[in-house]
Design a protein around this motif. Sequence first.
Motif, PDB file in Angstrom:
ATOM      1  N   MET A  16       1.157  -1.284   0.236  1.00  0.00           N
ATOM      2  CA  MET A  16       0.368  -0.071  -0.353  1.00  0.00           C
ATOM      3  C   MET A  16       0.741   1.395   0.235  1.00  0.00           C
ATOM      4  SD  MET A  16      -2.914   1.210   2.527  1.00  0.00           S
ATOM      5  CE  MET A  16      -3.857   0.407   2.648  1.00  0.00           C
ATOM      6  N   LEU A  17       0.782   2.390  -0.958  1.00  0.00           N
ATOM      7  CA  LEU A  17       1.190   3.603  -0.478  1.00  0.00           C
ATOM      8  C   LEU A  17       0.285   4.450   0.003  1.00  0.00           C
ATOM      9  CD1 LEU A  17       3.663   4.921  -1.266  1.00  0.00           C
ATOM     10  CD2 LEU A  17       2.623   5.825  -4.156  1.00  0.00           C
ATOM     11  N   GLY A  18       0.857   4.909   1.092  1.00  0.00           N
ATOM     12  CA  GLY A  18       0.270   5.877   0.710  1.00  0.00           C
ATOM     13  C   GLY A  18       0.438   7.770   0.530  1.00  0.00           C
ATOM     14  N   VAL A  19      -0.906   8.042  -0.071  1.00  0.00           N
ATOM     15  CA  VAL A  19      -0.055  10.015  -0.683  1.00  0.00           C
ATOM     16  C   VAL A  19      -1.419  10.623   0.297  1.00  0.00           C
ATOM     17  CG1 VAL A  19       0.450   8.520  -2.745  1.00  0.00           C
ATOM     18  CG2 VAL A  19      -2.319   9.113  -2.591  1.00  0.00           C
ATOM     19  N   ILE A  20      -0.657  12.113  -0.097  1.00  0.00           N
ATOM     20  CA  ILE A  20      -1.631  13.476  -0.868  1.00  0.00           C
ATOM     21  C   ILE A  20      -2.201  14.235  -1.883  1.00  0.00           C
ATOM     22  CG2 ILE A  20      -1.556  13.967   2.240  1.00  0.00           C
ATOM     23  CD1 ILE A  20       0.152  15.898   1.794  1.00  0.00           C
ATOM     24  N   PRO A  21      -2.861  14.433  -1.665  1.00  0.00           N
ATOM     25  CA  PRO A  21      -3.143  15.353  -2.994  1.00  0.00           C
ATOM     26  C   PRO A  21      -1.673  16.004  -3.934  1.00  0.00           C
ATOM     27  CG  PRO A  21      -5.438  14.988  -1.619  1.00  0.00           C
ATOM     28  CD  PRO A  21      -4.178  14.468  -1.079  1.00  0.00           C
ATOM     29  N   SER A  22      -1.911  16.630  -3.223  1.00  0.00           N
ATOM     30  CA  SER A  22      -0.830  17.681  -3.274  1.00  0.00           C
ATOM     31  C   SER A  22       0.429  16.811  -3.830  1.00  0.00           C
ATOM     32  CB  SER A  22      -0.433  19.139  -1.971  1.00  0.00           C
ATOM     33  OG  SER A  22      -1.323  19.902  -1.572  1.00  0.00           O
ATOM     34  N   ILE A  23       0.670  16.141  -3.444  1.00  0.00           N
ATOM     35  CA  ILE A  23       2.065  15.059  -3.881  1.00  0.00           C
ATOM     36  C   ILE A  23       1.538  14.688  -5.106  1.00  0.00           C
ATOM     37  CG2 ILE A  23       3.425  13.190  -3.656  1.00  0.00           C
ATOM     38  CD1 ILE A  23       3.309  13.509  -0.773  1.00  0.00           C
ATOM     39  N   VAL A  24       0.674  13.695  -5.281  1.00  0.00           N
ATOM     40  CA  VAL A  24       0.653  13.202  -6.945  1.00  0.00           C
ATOM     41  C   VAL A  24       0.415  14.420  -7.657  1.00  0.00           C
ATOM     42  CG1 VAL A  24      -1.630  12.164  -7.817  1.00  0.00           C
ATOM     43  CG2 VAL A  24      -1.228  11.612  -5.450  1.00  0.00           C
ATOM     44  N   ARG A  80      -0.279  -3.100  -4.983  1.00  0.00           N
ATOM     45  CA  ARG A  80      -1.765  -3.317  -4.655  1.00  0.00           C
ATOM     46  C   ARG A  80      -2.655  -3.016  -4.552  1.00  0.00           C
ATOM     47  NH1 ARG A  80      -2.090  -8.330   0.390  1.00  0.00           N
ATOM     48  NH2 ARG A  80      -4.254  -8.318  -1.175  1.00  0.00           N
ATOM     49  N   CYS A  81      -2.909  -0.866  -3.632  1.00  0.00           N
ATOM     50  CA  CYS A  81      -3.441  -0.173  -3.448  1.00  0.00           C
ATOM     51  C   CYS A  81      -3.042   1.308  -2.857  1.00  0.00           C
ATOM     52  CB  CYS A  81      -4.411  -0.625  -2.642  1.00  0.00           C
ATOM     53  SG  CYS A  81      -4.863  -0.803  -0.741  1.00  0.00           S
ATOM     54  N   PHE A  82      -3.803   2.294  -3.031  1.00  0.00           N
ATOM     55  CA  PHE A  82      -3.399   3.227  -2.537  1.00  0.00           C
ATOM     56  C   PHE A  82      -4.102   3.995  -1.790  1.00  0.00           C
ATOM     57  CE2 PHE A  82      -2.602   3.471  -7.591  1.00  0.00           C
ATOM     58  CZ  PHE A  82      -0.989   3.933  -6.707  1.00  0.00           C
ATOM     59  N   SER A  83      -3.506   4.619  -0.611  1.00  0.00           N
ATOM     60  CA  SER A  83      -4.292   5.191   0.083  1.00  0.00           C
ATOM     61  C   SER A  83      -4.320   6.541   0.657  1.00  0.00           C
ATOM     62  CB  SER A  83      -3.916   4.829   2.045  1.00  0.00           C
ATOM     63  OG  SER A  83      -2.761   5.225   2.342  1.00  0.00           O
ATOM     64  N   SER A  84      -4.991   7.291   0.804  1.00  0.00           N
ATOM     65  CA  SER A  84      -5.192   9.101   0.495  1.00  0.00           C
ATOM     66  C   SER A  84      -5.575   9.796   1.066  1.00  0.00           C
ATOM     67  CB  SER A  84      -5.311   9.446  -0.992  1.00  0.00           C
ATOM     68  OG  SER A  84      -5.355  10.888  -1.125  1.00  0.00           O
ATOM     69  N   THR A  85      -5.194  10.432   2.028  1.00  0.00           N
ATOM     70  CA  THR A  85      -5.855  11.440   2.857  1.00  0.00           C
ATOM     71  C   THR A  85      -5.168  13.011   3.121  1.00  0.00           C
ATOM     72  OG1 THR A  85      -6.642  11.438   5.358  1.00  0.00           O
ATOM     73  CG2 THR A  85      -4.273  11.114   4.769  1.00  0.00           C
ATOM     74  N   GLY A  86      -5.663  14.209   3.786  1.00  0.00           N
ATOM     75  CA  GLY A  86      -5.021  15.338   4.146  1.00  0.00           C
ATOM     76  C   GLY A  86      -6.054  16.426   3.146  1.00  0.00           C
ATOM     77  N   GLU A  87      -6.445  16.016   2.127  1.00  0.00           N
ATOM     78  CA  GLU A  87      -6.965  16.541   1.429  1.00  0.00           C
ATOM     79  C   GLU A  87      -7.962  16.608   0.403  1.00  0.00           C
ATOM     80  OE1 GLU A  87      -2.700  19.795   0.414  1.00  0.00           O
ATOM     81  OE2 GLU A  87      -3.328  18.367  -0.531  1.00  0.00           O
ATOM     82  N   ALA A  88      -9.024  17.180   0.080  1.00  0.00           N
ATOM     83  CA  ALA A  88      -9.742  17.018  -0.787  1.00  0.00           C
ATOM     84  C   ALA A  88      -9.236  16.939  -2.254  1.00  0.00           C
ATOM     85  CB  ALA A  88     -10.808  18.044  -1.547  1.00  0.00           C
ATOM     86  N   SER A  89      -9.150  15.524  -2.354  1.00  0.00           N
ATOM     87  CA  SER A  89      -8.410  14.706  -4.177  1.00  0.00           C
ATOM     88  C   SER A  89      -9.377  14.853  -5.232  1.00  0.00           C
ATOM     89  CB  SER A  89      -8.409  13.448  -3.860  1.00  0.00           C
ATOM     90  OG  SER A  89      -9.579  12.739  -3.709  1.00  0.00           O
ATOM     91  N   ASN A  90      -8.661  15.015  -6.489  1.00  0.00           N
ATOM     92  CA  ASN A  90      -9.084  15.398  -7.513  1.00  0.00           C
ATOM     93  C   ASN A  90      -8.890  14.060  -8.389  1.00  0.00           C
ATOM     94  OD1 ASN A  90      -8.527  15.991 -10.756  1.00  0.00           O
ATOM     95  ND2 ASN A  90      -9.013  17.504 -10.337  1.00  0.00           N
ATOM     96  N   VAL A  91     -10.659  14.094  -9.177  1.00  0.00           N
ATOM     97  CA  VAL A  91     -10.779  12.700  -9.697  1.00  0.00           C
ATOM     98  C   VAL A  91      -9.403  12.597 -10.683  1.00  0.00           C
ATOM     99  CG1 VAL A  91     -12.333  11.552 -12.089  1.00  0.00           C
ATOM    100  CG2 VAL A  91     -12.967  13.033  -9.823  1.00  0.00           C
ATOM    101  N   ASP A  92      -9.898  13.525 -11.430  1.00  0.00           N
ATOM    102  CA  ASP A  92      -8.379  13.369 -13.123  1.00  0.00           C
ATOM    103  C   ASP A  92      -7.242  13.084 -12.845  1.00  0.00           C
ATOM    104  OD1 ASP A  92     -10.215  13.970 -14.998  1.00  0.00           O
ATOM    105  OD2 ASP A  92      -9.327  15.972 -14.611  1.00  0.00           O
TER     106      ASP A  92
END
Length: 281
Positions: free
Chosen positions: A1-9, A27-39
């Motif tokens: 699992m790779l943890g990310v935040i939207p700003s990094i992506v 196998r999957c990503f996890s995301s938190t911290g900010e509102a993310s973007n579909v694209d």
Amino acid sequence: MLGVIPSIVRTWKSTNSVSGYNWSTIRCFSSTGEASNVDEYLWLMGRARYKPVIECCGGTEIGGGFVSGSLLQAQSLAAFSTPVMGCSLFILGSDGCPVPKNKPGIGELVLGPAIFGSSTTLLNADHYDVYFKGMPMWNGKVLRRHGDMFELTARGYYRAHGRADDTMNLGGIKVSSVEIERICNEVDDCVLETAAIGVPPPAGGPEQLVIAVVFKDPGNNTTAYLQLRMSFNSAVQKKLNPLFRVSRVVPLQSLPRTATNKVMRRILHQQFAQLDQTSKL
């Protein structure tokens, strides 16, 4: 699992800095911290053979998460599929009361008062005043304030729209800063990120929309800066509301952020308001 935040992506995508890496074992990503973007998150999934992104939203004051994605449910990009165990969610309507469960809508998110790990005291502040004062009742108990703007979609997914205090009133219409920023971030390739701030004019009156912009190449932005206000105006009016108007574009080296990388729009609001007051004097 790779943890990310939207700003990094967003940075990875805009700079193409992860090209050539092999992420096939993720196998999957996890995301938190900010509102993310579909694209941006569709792009992220494409790096790892379209493995899912599991979103989680929480807070230090509740000891973890209150809404999340789940590998046991069908997921929707940049959305949450379920409240976490032991937590109940409510969205406040325009009358300040919770809207009926399962009814689509957008508003300030509040929580049921019984949550595993939630705080009962605060340092240097009154816990009741911060989280419960002025909140509506539900089943004889006062609901707990959280402060995020959330949407419940017709398909039953939750979407985050940033902090409730990151909203502005433009011509009598309440709008989230995040909505405007998502549009402005896509206007030109020279833009790394933006922050939308509602600033009252020095002489008083309705809030004016100011866009703080960080360029990918700060040393080569003169031409871009001269065109950006018109481009922002056109995009916001076309995609959001024809009555909205960008008053100013302010270039910055970087956006002020908290230790958890959230943009501090309040700081920008104070700075822009002080600049307006100084120019008036």
